[in-house]
Design an enzyme around this catalytic site. Structure first.
Site, short mmCIF file in Angstrom:
data_model
loop_
_atom_site.label_atom_id
_atom_site.label_comp_id
_atom_site.label_asym_id
_atom_site.label_seq_id
_atom_site.Cartn_x
_atom_site.Cartn_y
_atom_site.Cartn_z
N LYS A 9 0.76 -1.46 -0.05
CA LYS A 9 -0.47 -0.12 -0.34
C LYS A 9 0.66 0.90 0.25
O LYS A 9 2.47 0.88 -0.52
CB LYS A 9 -0.63 -0.32 1.17
CG LYS A 9 -1.72 -1.06 1.21
CD LYS A 9 -2.19 -0.99 2.64
CE LYS A 9 -3.66 -2.39 2.06
NZ LYS A 9 -4.45 -2.08 3.52
N TYR A 49 -12.26 -2.94 -4.26
CA TYR A 49 -12.17 -2.81 -2.27
C TYR A 49 -14.51 -3.23 -2.38
O TYR A 49 -14.88 -2.63 -1.03
CB TYR A 49 -12.11 -1.80 -1.11
CG TYR A 49 -10.67 -2.06 -0.74
CD1 TYR A 49 -9.97 -3.14 -0.33
CD2 TYR A 49 -9.69 -0.90 -1.31
CE1 TYR A 49 -8.99 -3.58 0.41
CE2 TYR A 49 -8.34 -1.46 -0.08
CZ TYR A 49 -7.81 -2.33 -0.14
OH TYR A 49 -6.98 -3.18 0.39
N ARG A 102 2.57 -6.91 9.26
CA ARG A 102 2.39 -6.01 9.59
C ARG A 102 2.24 -5.86 11.51
O ARG A 102 2.65 -4.51 12.73
CB ARG A 102 0.65 -6.07 10.16
CG ARG A 102 0.63 -5.88 8.21
CD ARG A 102 -1.69 -6.41 8.89
NE ARG A 102 -1.77 -5.94 7.27
CZ ARG A 102 -2.94 -6.97 6.99
NH1 ARG A 102 -3.55 -7.26 6.98
NH2 ARG A 102 -4.27 -6.13 5.94
N ASN A 112 -2.25 -0.65 7.33
CA ASN A 112 -1.51 -1.74 7.54
C ASN A 112 -0.32 -2.05 6.28
O ASN A 112 -0.23 -3.47 6.35
CB ASN A 112 -2.73 -2.42 8.03
CG ASN A 112 -3.36 -2.91 7.50
OD1 ASN A 112 -2.74 -2.01 5.68
ND2 ASN A 112 -4.98 -3.28 7.64
N HIS A 115 -1.64 -5.68 1.64
CA HIS A 115 -3.32 -6.02 1.07
C HIS A 115 -3.01 -7.99 0.95
O HIS A 115 -2.40 -7.88 0.18
CB HIS A 115 -3.84 -5.50 0.17
CG HIS A 115 -5.18 -6.58 -0.65
ND1 HIS A 115 -5.80 -6.54 0.13
CD2 HIS A 115 -5.14 -7.00 -1.17
CE1 HIS A 115 -7.04 -7.68 -0.76
NE2 HIS A 115 -6.19 -7.74 -1.81
N GLU A 126 -9.67 -10.81 -7.99
CA GLU A 126 -8.43 -9.62 -7.39
C GLU A 126 -7.39 -9.82 -8.40
O GLU A 126 -7.26 -8.48 -8.98
CB GLU A 126 -7.88 -9.24 -6.61
CG GLU A 126 -9.43 -8.86 -5.42
CD GLU A 126 -8.46 -9.28 -4.12
OE1 GLU A 126 -9.44 -8.89 -3.40
OE2 GLU A 126 -7.12 -9.54 -3.85
P1 IDP Z 1 -7.50 -7.40 5.08
O1 IDP Z 1 -6.49 -6.28 4.41
O2 IDP Z 1 -6.25 -7.56 6.32
O3 IDP Z 1 -7.64 -8.19 4.58
P2 IDP Z 1 -10.29 -6.15 5.49
O4 IDP Z 1 -11.05 -6.45 6.57
O5 IDP Z 1 -10.74 -6.65 4.32
O6 IDP Z 1 -8.94 -6.68 5.70
O7 IDP Z 1 -9.98 -4.49 5.27
C1 IDP Z 1 -9.21 -3.88 4.22
C2 IDP Z 1 -8.86 -3.15 4.69
O8 IDP Z 1 -9.89 -1.94 4.87
C3 IDP Z 1 -7.91 -3.24 5.99
O9 IDP Z 1 -6.77 -3.82 5.15
C4 IDP Z 1 -7.49 -1.38 6.28
O10 IDP Z 1 -6.62 -1.48 5.50
C5 IDP Z 1 -8.93 -1.04 6.47
N1 IDP Z 1 -9.85 -1.04 7.47
C6 IDP Z 1 -10.43 -2.42 7.83
N2 IDP Z 1 -11.26 -2.34 9.27
C7 IDP Z 1 -10.57 -0.85 8.84
C8 IDP Z 1 -10.64 -0.02 10.01
O11 IDP Z 1 -11.51 -0.06 11.39
N3 IDP Z 1 -10.42 0.91 10.54
C9 IDP Z 1 -9.47 1.95 9.58
N4 IDP Z 1 -9.39 0.89 8.03
C10 IDP Z 1 -9.74 -0.52 7.97
MG MG Z 2 -9.58 -8.82 3.11
#
Ligand code: IDP
Ligand code: MG
Length: 149
Positions: A9, A49, A102, A112, A115, A126
């Protein structure tokens, strides 16, 4: 062999962590079969997304992921999706285990670094957003037999 999509990212690019993160994935034994530097626009971010469109963090997520260049890659290996998920660590970087990407390099859920696809079928969806089939290479590494039996 299973494929997964990863994105380094904008925070990973800005922090100069691209080499360190890709190096860990190579060390793990995953094979890079496609690699691109690009900047996502809102349309691509929306498609990537789409599952999160109704989440409270969606707007911030799209502005973050489009804020600067990213690195997209296809990685291949046995159980590549699950291997990448466990190598990345918890979505909430503040809770991610040390030893994960992470957990070693990030502290915040909204920054974080990386992805990784969450299932083989979403990986295929994707991958198609970022790569033409002709951009994904099939090749052998000399040490493949020392990585996969
Ligand atoms: P992942 O990246 O571990 O698969 P997902 O639940 O798919 O996690 O969420 C996609 C992305 O959205 C996360 O990597 C993060 O960047 C962002 N995200 C998810 N939950 C939150 C939150 O509660 N606050 C801010 N950003 C979030
Ligand atoms: Mg995800």
């Amino acid at each position: 062999m299973e494929q997964t999509l990863i994105l380094l990212k904008p925070d990973a690019v800005q922090r100069g962590l691209v080499g360190a993160i890709l190096g860990r994935l190579e060390q793990r034994g995953l094979k890079i079969t496609a690699l691109r530097l690009l900047q996502m626009d809102a349309a691509l971010a929306g498609r990537h997304y789409e599952a999160h469109v109704d989440k409270p963090f969606y707007k911030g997520l799209v502005s973050f992921i489009t804020a600067g260049p990213i690195v997209a890659a296809v990685l291949e290996g046995p159980n590549a999706v699950a291997v990448m998920r466990s190598t990345m660590g918890d979505t909430n970087a503040g809770k991610a285990a040390p030893g994960t990407i992470r957990g070693d390099f990030a502290v915040d859920i909204g920054r974080n670094l990386i992805h990784g696809s969450d299932a083989p079928d979403t990986a295929q969806r994707e991958i198609a957003l970022f790569f033409e089939p002709s951009q994904i290479l099939s090749y052998a590494r000399a040490n493949d037999p020392w990585i996969v039996e």
